[in-house]
Enzyme design. Structure first.
Site, PDB file in Angstrom:
ATOM      1  N   HIS A  52      34.159  43.534  37.859  1.00  0.00           N
ATOM      2  CA  HIS A  52      34.489  42.256  37.659  1.00  0.00           C
ATOM      3  C   HIS A  52      35.589  41.635  37.390  1.00  0.00           C
ATOM      4  O   HIS A  52      35.998  40.615  37.452  1.00  0.00           O
ATOM      5  CB  HIS A  52      33.075  41.592  36.866  1.00  0.00           C
ATOM      6  CG  HIS A  52      33.392  41.781  35.499  1.00  0.00           C
ATOM      7  ND1 HIS A  52      32.842  42.632  34.661  1.00  0.00           N
ATOM      8  CD2 HIS A  52      34.337  41.309  34.551  1.00  0.00           C
ATOM      9  CE1 HIS A  52      32.893  42.599  33.485  1.00  0.00           C
ATOM     10  NE2 HIS A  52      33.758  41.698  33.395  1.00  0.00           N
ATOM     11  N   ASP A  99      29.438  48.635  37.612  1.00  0.00           N
ATOM     12  CA  ASP A  99      30.634  47.783  37.361  1.00  0.00           C
ATOM     13  C   ASP A  99      31.995  48.521  36.860  1.00  0.00           C
ATOM     14  O   ASP A  99      32.518  48.177  35.661  1.00  0.00           O
ATOM     15  CB  ASP A  99      30.317  46.822  36.209  1.00  0.00           C
ATOM     16  CG  ASP A  99      31.311  45.329  35.937  1.00  0.00           C
ATOM     17  OD1 ASP A  99      32.205  45.466  36.709  1.00  0.00           O
ATOM     18  OD2 ASP A  99      31.142  44.714  35.009  1.00  0.00           O
ATOM     19  N   SER A 166      35.150  41.996  27.508  1.00  0.00           N
ATOM     20  CA  SER A 166      34.095  42.514  27.814  1.00  0.00           C
ATOM     21  C   SER A 166      34.091  43.836  28.449  1.00  0.00           C
ATOM     22  O   SER A 166      33.565  44.715  28.605  1.00  0.00           O
ATOM     23  CB  SER A 166      33.342  41.709  28.744  1.00  0.00           C
ATOM     24  OG  SER A 166      33.887  41.577  30.083  1.00  0.00           O
TER      25      SER A 166
END
Length: 218
Positions: A52, A99, A166
């Site tokens: 992402h 991810d 993150s």
């Protein structure tokens, strides 16, 4: 033969050792920047981050390295970008079902600083963990916390996670990556989740040899 016992490091030692191998990833856009963090896992210049993070990239990203000589860092990302020169990284793999993404740095005469990969099967609930990332563009922010639970496909951690970190590496007290932070439960405090490093290792082993730029999915 038994694996050598790893030395437990202090938080100060962990930051000094690992910050040089933790990178700031910046993708300029019309509206400003899209940012993230990554860890250099191979001396040839292989960076692991989240898929992402590189969503907005057509194939290349700007990579900023930590400079240990800078005792104080800029308070906002714009100033950091203005005062430092990036390396250009090539996105060589974007995970479809996981991810994760790989970014290849330019070749160096010497090797890049790296972070070793741990073993997520050896983790215990309650053990201390630390992370280095770039929350809200605040470069090389060091946080610490705990493994709160071990889920089927994620490590649950109690370490502050904000946009921009993150995707930071989650590290044990020996200075090894044990997971890649991937998301936080919205409306919650201290509920972070990381992809276990053994899943990450499989991804790296499978795609580390990729050298061609991989553009975003059409």
């Amino acid at each position: 033969a038994k694996a050598p016992k790893l030395k437990t490091l202090s938080k100060e030692e962990l930051f000094a050792k690992l910050a040089p191998a933790t990178v700031l990833i910046v993708i300029p856009s019309r509206d400003g920047f899209s940012i993230g963090s990554g860890a250099i896992v191979d001396g040839s210049g292989l960076v692991i981050t989240n898929a992402h993070v590189v969503d907005a990239s057509t194939g290349t990203v700007q990579i900023y390295m930590y400079n240990p000589k800078e005792r104080t860092l800029e308070t906002n990302l714009r100033d950091h970008v203005k005062n430092h020169s990036p390396l250009i990284g090539r996105v060589t793999k974007r995970g479809k079902d996981v991810d994760l993404a790989l970014v290849r740095l330019p070749e160096l005469v010497n090797s890049y600083p790296t972070i070793g990969l741990g073993d997520s099967d050896a983790l215990r609930i309650g053990q201390d963990v630390v992370a280095i990332g770039n929350p809200h563009g605040l470069t090389w922010t060091f946080t610490s916390g705990t493994i709160s639970a071990i889920r089927k496909d994620a490590l649950q951690t109690e370490t502050p996670i904000n946009p921009g970190n993150s995707d930071r590496p989650l590290l044990d007290m020996h200075g090894q990556v044990i997971g890649i932070n991937t998301f936080i439960r919205k409306e919650s405090q201290g509920l972070g989740f990381a992809i276990p490093i053994n899943t990450v290792k499989e991804f790296i082993e499978k795609f580390a040899k990729n050298t061609e730029v991989e553009g975003p999915p059409v």
